[in-house]
Each structure stands twice: as structure tokens, then as C-alpha cells.
Design an enzyme around this catalytic site. Sequence first.
Site, PDB file in Angstrom:
ATOM      1  N   TYR A  47     -11.899  -7.006   7.266  1.00  0.00           N
ATOM      2  CA  TYR A  47     -10.770  -7.128   6.337  1.00  0.00           C
ATOM      3  C   TYR A  47     -10.486  -8.614   6.139  1.00  0.00           C
ATOM      4  O   TYR A  47     -10.324  -9.354   7.117  1.00  0.00           O
ATOM      5  CB  TYR A  47      -9.508  -6.421   6.856  1.00  0.00           C
ATOM      6  CG  TYR A  47      -8.353  -6.639   5.914  1.00  0.00           C
ATOM      7  CD1 TYR A  47      -8.222  -5.871   4.757  1.00  0.00           C
ATOM      8  CD2 TYR A  47      -7.452  -7.680   6.123  1.00  0.00           C
ATOM      9  CE1 TYR A  47      -7.203  -6.125   3.854  1.00  0.00           C
ATOM     10  CE2 TYR A  47      -6.428  -7.931   5.215  1.00  0.00           C
ATOM     11  CZ  TYR A  47      -6.312  -7.148   4.084  1.00  0.00           C
ATOM     12  OH  TYR A  47      -5.312  -7.407   3.176  1.00  0.00           O
ATOM     13  N   TYR A  93       0.818  -1.224   0.000  1.00  0.00           N
ATOM     14  CA  TYR A  93       0.000   0.000   0.000  1.00  0.00           C
ATOM     15  C   TYR A  93       0.848   1.268   0.000  1.00  0.00           C
ATOM     16  O   TYR A  93       0.470   2.257   0.631  1.00  0.00           O
ATOM     17  CB  TYR A  93      -0.931   0.029   1.227  1.00  0.00           C
ATOM     18  CG  TYR A  93      -1.673  -1.253   1.485  1.00  0.00           C
ATOM     19  CD1 TYR A  93      -2.693  -1.662   0.621  1.00  0.00           C
ATOM     20  CD2 TYR A  93      -1.365  -2.059   2.570  1.00  0.00           C
ATOM     21  CE1 TYR A  93      -3.377  -2.847   0.848  1.00  0.00           C
ATOM     22  CE2 TYR A  93      -2.043  -3.239   2.806  1.00  0.00           C
ATOM     23  CZ  TYR A  93      -3.044  -3.622   1.948  1.00  0.00           C
ATOM     24  OH  TYR A  93      -3.722  -4.788   2.179  1.00  0.00           O
TER      25      TYR A  93
HETATM   26  N1  PMP Z   1      -7.855 -12.089   6.804  1.00  0.00           N
HETATM   27  C1  PMP Z   1      -7.443 -11.379   7.858  1.00  0.00           C
HETATM   28  C2  PMP Z   1      -8.334 -11.269   9.058  1.00  0.00           C
HETATM   29  C3  PMP Z   1      -6.193 -10.762   7.844  1.00  0.00           C
HETATM   30  O1  PMP Z   1      -5.792 -10.024   8.898  1.00  0.00           O
HETATM   31  C4  PMP Z   1      -5.364 -10.920   6.700  1.00  0.00           C
HETATM   32  C5  PMP Z   1      -3.972 -10.303   6.633  1.00  0.00           C
HETATM   33  N2  PMP Z   1      -3.834  -9.050   7.153  1.00  0.00           N
HETATM   34  C6  PMP Z   1      -5.842 -11.677   5.627  1.00  0.00           C
HETATM   35  C7  PMP Z   1      -7.081 -12.256   5.715  1.00  0.00           C
HETATM   36  C8  PMP Z   1      -5.009 -11.858   4.381  1.00  0.00           C
HETATM   37  O2  PMP Z   1      -3.908 -12.632   4.627  1.00  0.00           O
HETATM   38  P1  PMP Z   1      -2.602 -12.541   3.683  1.00  0.00           P
HETATM   39  O3  PMP Z   1      -2.043 -11.177   3.888  1.00  0.00           O
HETATM   40  O4  PMP Z   1      -1.722 -13.643   4.185  1.00  0.00           O
HETATM   41  O5  PMP Z   1      -3.062 -12.770   2.287  1.00  0.00           O
END
Ligand code: PMP
Length: 449
Positions: free
Chosen positions: A156, A25
Site C-alpha cells: 500500500y 473509504y
Molecule cells: N505509504 C504508506 C506505507 C502508508 O501507510 C500511507 C498511508 N496509510 C501512505 C503511503 C499514504 O500516505 P497519506 O495517507 O499521507 O497520503
Amino acid sequence: MPEATLLTAQSGLDGRDRGLVWHPYAPLNGPAPYAVSAASGVRLSLTSPDGSAAEVLDAMASWWCAVHGYRNPALDAAAHRQIDDFSHVMFGGLTHEPAVALAERLVAMAPGPMAHVFFADSGSVSVEVALKLALQYQAATGSPARQRFLTIRGGYHGDTFAAMSVCDPVDGMHAAFPGVLAPHVFAPRPPIATLAVDEAGERWIVDEDDQARWETEFRALADRHAAELAAVVVEPVLQGAGGMRPYSPRCLRVMREVADEHGLLLIADEIATGFGRTGRLFGCEWAEVAPDVMCVGKALTGGYLTLAAVLMTARVGAAITGSRFGALLHGPTFMANPLACAVASASLDLLAQSWRTDVARVGAGLRQGLAAARALDSVQEVRTVGAVGVIQLDRAVDVPAVTAAAVRNGVWVRPFRDLVYAMPPYICTQDEVATICAGMVAAVREAHG
Ligand code: PMP
């Protein structure tokens, strides 16, 4: 200057990085990153953009992952052992001990009766698989028109397209990809809750009127859209990247009830909340709710390698097995990477030894140490859940200023929006947690008052 730092500075890593390598980002010409030359235990050796060297305590555990710290001897040994066997083989038509052993362990430790495991290569991909799986499940059980997902605002779930589509529609990336993301159904954000921890034990406190209103709205929305919904998708009890915001486990129970009432699957995204971080092994346990599908990742390998997994119940597995495809339609190249699986099993061994006392110790330290932030003018709220501590400002954080001030105070943080937060490695001692908190409070004071 230590030798490694000298080398980093001499090789001009910072200058070579900028304009060449994208960071998360961040624009190519954004603030210069800090260069890491070593990571050991709970400490990172950094070279700051101004060329100065610093050794800092890692308050972030590399974004929830490095729960056992860096260069952990048990994890290093597991990785070396597996490299000496084999690092990777395809998973199509082949299997291996690291994958099967890890799947057995995951199923055994999951909240509720999980029966099957699908290994993916990142959290986002595991969410893709979970969503795909829900669509396949609905089609296989006679409801192919159920193609939308019900979720809550402020969530998220990752950066791939289907995952993005269930992220918060305002703060997520919906505006950047107009017309591309599938329009799902967003319930209001559950009211923020406080997890109080004292001699009387742990209890969630929430405004009862707000809670009742949320439950009514969530049920009404589900009623209205039931015929087109495949699943409820949610981060249990703590929304992470969407605002580090806790909500009552009662909301999860409502989601479970609603899912059962309308024939939806409940998908728990435990990628951030899993493996003890909220004070329960999995966030769902706060609500004593068993999901139908669960995604795990991040701390799964103790932060050593990228690996995620989708767990599902026998009912879900049976429906897909009985469908016209017979299979879950996904198969990443690095599925069940043996090196990652071997390290993950070693990480789960370590977790089993002391996660509960570790998380309680780190959590108590965060509660105590961050309390001082309440006295600062710029601070709106301070909250903790499990081994997560959050300082919320009344304004957007000046990220470079707070980061630099924290580094000067011996701590690595990565603030976003109005939040300066910590989810330290579980192995942090009381003193280290105190130093992290003091560094965070000092950084906020220096940068924002
Ligand atoms: N779901 C949640 C709740 C997350 O916090 C994250 C990562 N921040 C993800 C999915 C995505 O995981 P990744 O970054 O390993 O693709």
C-alpha cells in the site's frame, strides 16, 4: 456529561456530518462516526453514535501519526512559536529556517547517505514525487524507456493515481479504475515472517523453503523485466494497510541486490514504518540496507500537521540536476509549510529522547497483552512487530460491532478486513498498553467469540 461533550451532543455533530462530509473509504450513509470533542495525551473524548460519552485510549495513534500523544506540550509550544513568526510562505524562490533545519535533521538520521530532501504535503504525494523522480533519473541517465516499477503484492503506497498503481493489484483499487492505472510488475508477496523477541534478543523467523522460492521468483521477474524497470518500490519489513504483514529483512537485501544488478533505484516507503515504529528508526535498518530514495510522512510531525518528505542520495540528485530539465518536476503550494516543519523538528527532538525504550515498552506490552486473543475461536493469528500489534481473525471483522465493543471497553480501534490492530502512541505507559490489549481482546470476544 463534560461540558465539551454536552456541546457536541447538543450541536448534533453526528447528524450534521452524515450525508455532508465524506469519510475515508466510507459511503455517505455509512455507519455514523464517533464525534471527538477533545484529545489529550493518549486519550480521546468521544460521543458515540448513540449519544453516550466515552473517554478512550487511542490504540491507533491516528493511523501511525500521534506518536507523542495529543496536546503534547513541546509540540504545542513549537506550533505556537511558529504561528507567532509566520505560518506559511510559498517555497518557490523563498526558504526558511524550519525547512532547512528539518531537512538537515532528516538527512542526518536517515539510513544510508541521503543528501537531498523534497518536502511534500502528504504521504501519497511523496510517493508520487518518488516515482516521478525515478522516471526522471532513468531518463537523465540514458534509459528513458525504463518506465515501470517493480513491487510486491500486498503493498500500500497511497491513494493518488501513481501511488495506487503500485498498491496491491487485487486488494488495492485497480478494479475500480480499469485501464487508468499504469500496469506495473508485481512480484509475489514475501512469505510472512515472525519477529521473535526474547532473552536471546530479536530474530526474524521465516519458512526457509518459502523464502528461497520467493527470492528465486523475485530475481527471475526482475531479470525478465529489467530493461523496462525504473525502480523497486517497497514498504520495508512491514506491509501496513495491505494487511499488517511482516516479512523478512532478507527480502529487502534481495531487492537491494536486484536493484544494483539492473540499474534500478530502490525506493523505500517508510511513511508507516519510519520513526521507530518497527523497533528500528527506519524499517530499512533491519536489513542494513540503504535505499536510493526514501519517503517519510505520518509520524513526521507527531500527527499535528500534514507533511511528508522524499529523501534521496547525491547520485540521484546529481542525475536530475544534470538532466535537460535540471529540476525535479514538482512543486506543491504547501511545500515545506513552515508550521509543519517547525512541529516536525520538535517531534524529532522528542523522538530522539526515548523512542527506543518507548517502542520496546509498548511492543512488550502488546506481545504480552494480545496473547490472550489466541484462545478465542474467531482468532487465526496474533502478531507483533515493534510497537504494532495485530489480531487477525478467521473472518471479516464486523467493524461497527468491534468498534462499539472496544469503545465500551475504553479503547479506540479502527479495524479493517480481518484485522483488529494497534499502533499506540509511544508515550503509552505499561498499564495503558495493557488496557488497550484487554479492550481489543474483549471487543473481539464480544463481537465474534
Ligand atoms: N505509504 C504508506 C506505507 C502508508 O501507510 C500511507 C498511508 N496509510 C501512505 C503511503 C499514504 O500516505 P497519506 O495517507 O499521507 O497520503
